[in-house]
Motif scaffolding. Structure first.
Motif, PDB file in Angstrom:
ATOM      1  N   LEU A   1       0.831  -1.201   0.000  1.00 32.75           N
ATOM      2  CA  LEU A   1       0.000   0.000   0.000  1.00 32.75           C
ATOM      3  C   LEU A   1       0.869   1.256   0.000  1.00 32.75           C
ATOM      4  CD1 LEU A   1      -2.676  -1.036   2.657  1.00 32.75           C
ATOM      5  CD2 LEU A   1      -3.002  -0.867   0.176  1.00 32.75           C
ATOM      6  N   PRO A   2       0.318   2.418  -0.348  1.00 26.18           N
ATOM      7  CA  PRO A   2       1.123   3.642  -0.367  1.00 26.18           C
ATOM      8  C   PRO A   2       1.813   3.945   0.959  1.00 26.18           C
ATOM      9  CG  PRO A   2      -0.919   4.016  -1.545  1.00 26.18           C
ATOM     10  CD  PRO A   2      -1.034   2.645  -0.907  1.00 26.18           C
ATOM     11  N   ASP A   3       1.166   3.598   2.078  1.00 27.81           N
ATOM     12  CA  ASP A   3       1.763   3.885   3.378  1.00 27.81           C
ATOM     13  C   ASP A   3       2.483   2.678   3.975  1.00 27.81           C
ATOM     14  OD1 ASP A   3      -0.570   2.523   3.690  1.00 27.81           O
ATOM     15  OD2 ASP A   3      -1.524   3.983   5.007  1.00 27.81           O
ATOM     16  N   GLY A   4       2.660   1.615   3.202  1.00 24.36           N
ATOM     17  CA  GLY A   4       3.567   0.568   3.615  1.00 24.36           C
ATOM     18  C   GLY A   4       3.040  -0.781   4.019  1.00 24.36           C
ATOM     19  N   PRO A   5       1.921  -0.883   4.774  1.00 24.49           N
ATOM     20  CA  PRO A   5       1.511  -2.205   5.254  1.00 24.49           C
ATOM     21  C   PRO A   5       1.199  -3.172   4.115  1.00 24.49           C
ATOM     22  CG  PRO A   5       0.331  -0.469   6.411  1.00 24.49           C
ATOM     23  CD  PRO A   5       1.047   0.175   5.280  1.00 24.49           C
ATOM     24  N   ALA A   6       1.312  -4.451   4.409  1.00 22.26           N
ATOM     25  CA  ALA A   6       0.978  -5.467   3.422  1.00 22.26           C
ATOM     26  C   ALA A   6      -0.497  -5.398   3.078  1.00 22.26           C
ATOM     27  CB  ALA A   6       1.329  -6.857   3.959  1.00 22.26           C
ATOM     28  N   LEU A   7      -0.812  -5.771   1.863  1.00 20.77           N
ATOM     29  CA  LEU A   7      -2.192  -5.708   1.395  1.00 20.77           C
ATOM     30  C   LEU A   7      -3.025  -6.848   1.962  1.00 20.77           C
ATOM     31  CD1 LEU A   7      -1.351  -5.021  -2.329  1.00 20.77           C
ATOM     32  CD2 LEU A   7      -2.256  -3.364  -0.719  1.00 20.77           C
ATOM     33  N   GLY A   8      -4.300  -6.565   2.284  1.00 18.69           N
ATOM     34  CA  GLY A   8      -5.231  -7.613   2.680  1.00 18.69           C
ATOM     35  C   GLY A   8      -6.074  -8.000   1.486  1.00 18.69           C
ATOM     36  N   ARG A   9      -7.396  -8.133   1.671  1.00 13.95           N
ATOM     37  CA  ARG A   9      -8.287  -8.371   0.537  1.00 13.95           C
ATOM     38  C   ARG A   9      -8.206  -7.181  -0.406  1.00 13.95           C
ATOM     39  NH1 ARG A   9     -13.813  -8.416   1.988  1.00 13.95           N
ATOM     40  NH2 ARG A   9     -14.211  -9.202  -0.122  1.00 13.95           N
ATOM     41  N   ARG A  10      -8.289  -7.479  -1.709  1.00 10.39           N
ATOM     42  CA  ARG A  10      -8.125  -6.396  -2.650  1.00 10.39           C
ATOM     43  C   ARG A  10      -8.850  -6.642  -3.959  1.00 10.39           C
ATOM     44  NH1 ARG A  10      -3.052  -8.752  -2.842  1.00 10.39           N
ATOM     45  NH2 ARG A  10      -3.442  -8.870  -0.613  1.00 10.39           N
ATOM     46  N   LEU A  11      -9.106  -5.536  -4.670  1.00  7.62           N
ATOM     47  CA  LEU A  11      -9.535  -5.568  -6.062  1.00  7.62           C
ATOM     48  C   LEU A  11      -8.350  -5.165  -6.912  1.00  7.62           C
ATOM     49  CD1 LEU A  11     -12.941  -3.653  -5.745  1.00  7.62           C
ATOM     50  CD2 LEU A  11     -12.648  -6.127  -5.964  1.00  7.62           C
ATOM     51  N   VAL A  12      -8.216  -5.750  -8.101  1.00  2.00           N
ATOM     52  CA  VAL A  12      -7.118  -5.404  -8.994  1.00  2.00           C
ATOM     53  C   VAL A  12      -7.656  -5.185 -10.406  1.00  2.00           C
ATOM     54  CG1 VAL A  12      -5.337  -6.573  -7.657  1.00  2.00           C
ATOM     55  CG2 VAL A  12      -6.564  -7.832  -9.422  1.00  2.00           C
ATOM     56  N   VAL A  13      -7.080  -4.216 -11.109  1.00  3.31           N
ATOM     57  CA  VAL A  13      -7.434  -3.931 -12.496  1.00  3.31           C
ATOM     58  C   VAL A  13      -6.149  -3.677 -13.260  1.00  3.31           C
ATOM     59  CG1 VAL A  13      -8.600  -2.359 -14.083  1.00  3.31           C
ATOM     60  CG2 VAL A  13      -9.690  -2.960 -11.916  1.00  3.31           C
ATOM     61  N   GLY A  14      -5.974  -4.338 -14.408  1.00  2.94           N
ATOM     62  CA  GLY A  14      -4.839  -4.097 -15.281  1.00  2.94           C
ATOM     63  C   GLY A  14      -5.266  -3.275 -16.480  1.00  2.94           C
ATOM     64  N   ARG A  15      -4.546  -2.196 -16.736  1.00  3.76           N
ATOM     65  CA  ARG A  15      -4.814  -1.329 -17.877  1.00  3.76           C
ATOM     66  C   ARG A  15      -3.475  -0.906 -18.489  1.00  3.76           C
ATOM     67  NH1 ARG A  15     -10.044  -1.409 -19.852  1.00  3.76           N
ATOM     68  NH2 ARG A  15     -11.596  -0.921 -18.247  1.00  3.76           N
ATOM     69  N   GLY A  16      -3.080  -1.536 -19.595  1.00  3.11           N
ATOM     70  CA  GLY A  16      -1.835  -1.171 -20.256  1.00  3.11           C
ATOM     71  C   GLY A  16      -0.633  -1.376 -19.360  1.00  3.11           C
ATOM     72  N   SER A  17       0.120  -0.307 -19.117  1.00  2.00           N
ATOM     73  CA  SER A  17       1.321  -0.400 -18.282  1.00  2.00           C
ATOM     74  C   SER A  17       1.018  -0.309 -16.796  1.00  2.00           C
ATOM     75  CB  SER A  17       2.294   0.739 -18.652  1.00  2.00           C
ATOM     76  OG  SER A  17       1.736   2.006 -18.324  1.00  2.00           O
ATOM     77  N   ARG A  18      -0.264  -0.200 -16.444  1.00  2.00           N
ATOM     78  CA  ARG A  18      -0.625   0.056 -15.050  1.00  2.00           C
ATOM     79  C   ARG A  18      -1.363  -1.113 -14.398  1.00  2.00           C
ATOM     80  NH1 ARG A  18      -2.766   6.355 -14.877  1.00  2.00           N
ATOM     81  NH2 ARG A  18      -0.730   7.319 -15.346  1.00  2.00           N
ATOM     82  N   ILE A  19      -1.057  -1.322 -13.132  1.00  2.00           N
ATOM     83  CA  ILE A  19      -1.825  -2.221 -12.276  1.00  2.00           C
ATOM     84  C   ILE A  19      -2.411  -1.382 -11.150  1.00  2.00           C
ATOM     85  CG2 ILE A  19      -1.729  -4.175 -10.672  1.00  2.00           C
ATOM     86  CD1 ILE A  19       0.573  -5.289 -12.354  1.00  2.00           C
ATOM     87  N   TYR A  20      -3.736  -1.355 -11.076  1.00  2.00           N
ATOM     88  CA  TYR A  20      -4.439  -0.617 -10.027  1.00  2.00           C
ATOM     89  C   TYR A  20      -4.856  -1.606  -8.942  1.00  2.00           C
ATOM     90  CZ  TYR A  20      -4.954   2.997 -13.649  1.00  2.00           C
ATOM     91  OH  TYR A  20      -4.728   3.935 -14.631  1.00  2.00           O
ATOM     92  N   VAL A  21      -4.675  -1.222  -7.685  1.00  2.00           N
ATOM     93  CA  VAL A  21      -5.000  -2.094  -6.555  1.00  2.00           C
ATOM     94  C   VAL A  21      -5.812  -1.313  -5.535  1.00  2.00           C
ATOM     95  CG1 VAL A  21      -4.093  -3.636  -4.767  1.00  2.00           C
ATOM     96  CG2 VAL A  21      -2.822  -3.345  -6.915  1.00  2.00           C
ATOM     97  N   GLN A  22      -6.848  -1.966  -5.022  1.00  2.00           N
ATOM     98  CA  GLN A  22      -7.695  -1.356  -3.998  1.00  2.00           C
ATOM     99  C   GLN A  22      -7.896  -2.366  -2.874  1.00  2.00           C
ATOM    100  OE1 GLN A  22     -12.128  -0.664  -4.362  1.00  2.00           O
ATOM    101  NE2 GLN A  22     -11.393   1.374  -4.870  1.00  2.00           N
ATOM    102  N   ALA A  23      -7.540  -1.984  -1.662  1.00  2.00           N
ATOM    103  CA  ALA A  23      -7.693  -2.854  -0.493  1.00  2.00           C
ATOM    104  C   ALA A  23      -8.873  -2.376   0.348  1.00  2.00           C
ATOM    105  CB  ALA A  23      -6.421  -2.856   0.342  1.00  2.00           C
TER     106      ALA A  23
END
Length: 288
Positions: free
Chosen positions: A253-275
């Motif tokens: 995550l942006p502030d460092g902790p490991a990710l828990g449950r998440r949504l992920v989306v791939g778009r071109g050169s980007r991977i978007y992640v939402q926890a």
């Protein structure tokens, strides 16, 4: 092991935090969308149509609200169409609801069309031409399909020469091109259905279990994996026939902790992640 922090990309405005997040996504043009309801769906039984709201946060921060009437998906997928409308699809298709799995809404939130794309949707992503890409998981191992926004199949993975396509673990749609990394063999697959000479290319890949993929030129990144590798970020370079590994680390995550449950989306050169609680999108950009 090297750690790479996601960069904060988009926030759900705080005034909407009291509502339940049914799902969220990033569209092909970079806007973030949240599908919100007054309460969480209840397990079991029939789904009664309900009103929902899409909160859209565009690049630059402009916020747009769209009310959708009579949504019927308990566990929905969401994406925006280029004309400003939305597609909402139930991940599971019940036999008594055949033809009603996918709802198309216009820019004013009015349902205009329904159709079915098949049970067990793992990924649903709209491309910039308005076609809907659907990747299925293994309870309905029919692979990857591209549909028109009117419910007409325009490309299917059947007979496309994709090895071990049993479950579409990762799907990335950018422009009108799709990239996939399917179970069981986990090859990297490029799909350009508008090309007549070579619509599908396949590279051998040794990275297993990835849930998202990003591609930039000859570079590729895979996010996710099994067990302790769920936060793995593996990078590589494309040769003529294979993905050659170059680095392995962790995505946080942006502030460092490991990710828990998440949504992920791939778009071109980007991977978007939402926890959880699913109110903030972060992004990793392979092109940076």
């Amino acid at each position: 092991m090297q750690k790479t922090a996601l960069v904060t990309y988009a926030h759900l405005p705080r005034e909407h935090h009291h509502r339940h997040v049914l799902t969220s996504t990033i569209d092909v043009f970079g806007a973030a969308h949240w599908l919100l309801a007054d309460r969480a769906p209840q397990p079991g039984g029939d789904v009664q149509p309900f009103d929902a709201m899409v909160v859209s946060v565009h690049p630059g921060g402009n916020v747009e609200l769209t009310e959708l009437s009579a949504v019927r998906a308990r566990w929905p997928h969401l994406d925006r169409l280029p004309d400003g409308g939305f597609v909402v699809a139930a991940s599971r298709a019940r036999r008594d609801e055949d033809g009603d799995q996918v709802q198309i809404f216009d820019a004013l939130g009015r349902e205009t069309l329904t159709f079915s794309v098949g049970d067990a949707i793992e990924h649903l992503l709209v491309d910039e031409s308005g076609h809907i890409w659907v990747g299925h998981f293994d309870e309905n191992p029919i692979g990857i399909r591209r549909w028109s926004a009117t419910g007409r199949p325009v490309w299917m993975s059947d007979g496309a020469g994709i090895p071990g396509l049993f479950d579409c673990y990762a799907l990335n749609v950018s422009g009108t091109t799709a990239w996939a990394c399917p179970y069981t063999d986990f090859p990297l697959v490029e799909i350009r259905p508008d090309r007549t000479d070579r619509p599908v290319r396949v590279w051998v890949n040794l990275v297993r279990g990835s849930r998202a993929v990003a591609v930039h030129g000859e570079r590729v990144a895979f996010y996710g994996g099994y067990g302790e590798e769920r936060d793995r970020l593996a990078q590589g370079e494309l040769t003529d026939t294979s993905v050659e590994p170059t680095a392995v680390g962790l995505l946080t995550l942006p502030d460092g902790p490991a990710l828990g449950r998440r949504l992920v989306v791939g778009r071109g050169s980007r991977i978007y992640v939402q926890a959880e609680p699913f109110t903030r999108w972060g992004v990793f950009d392979l092109s940076d």
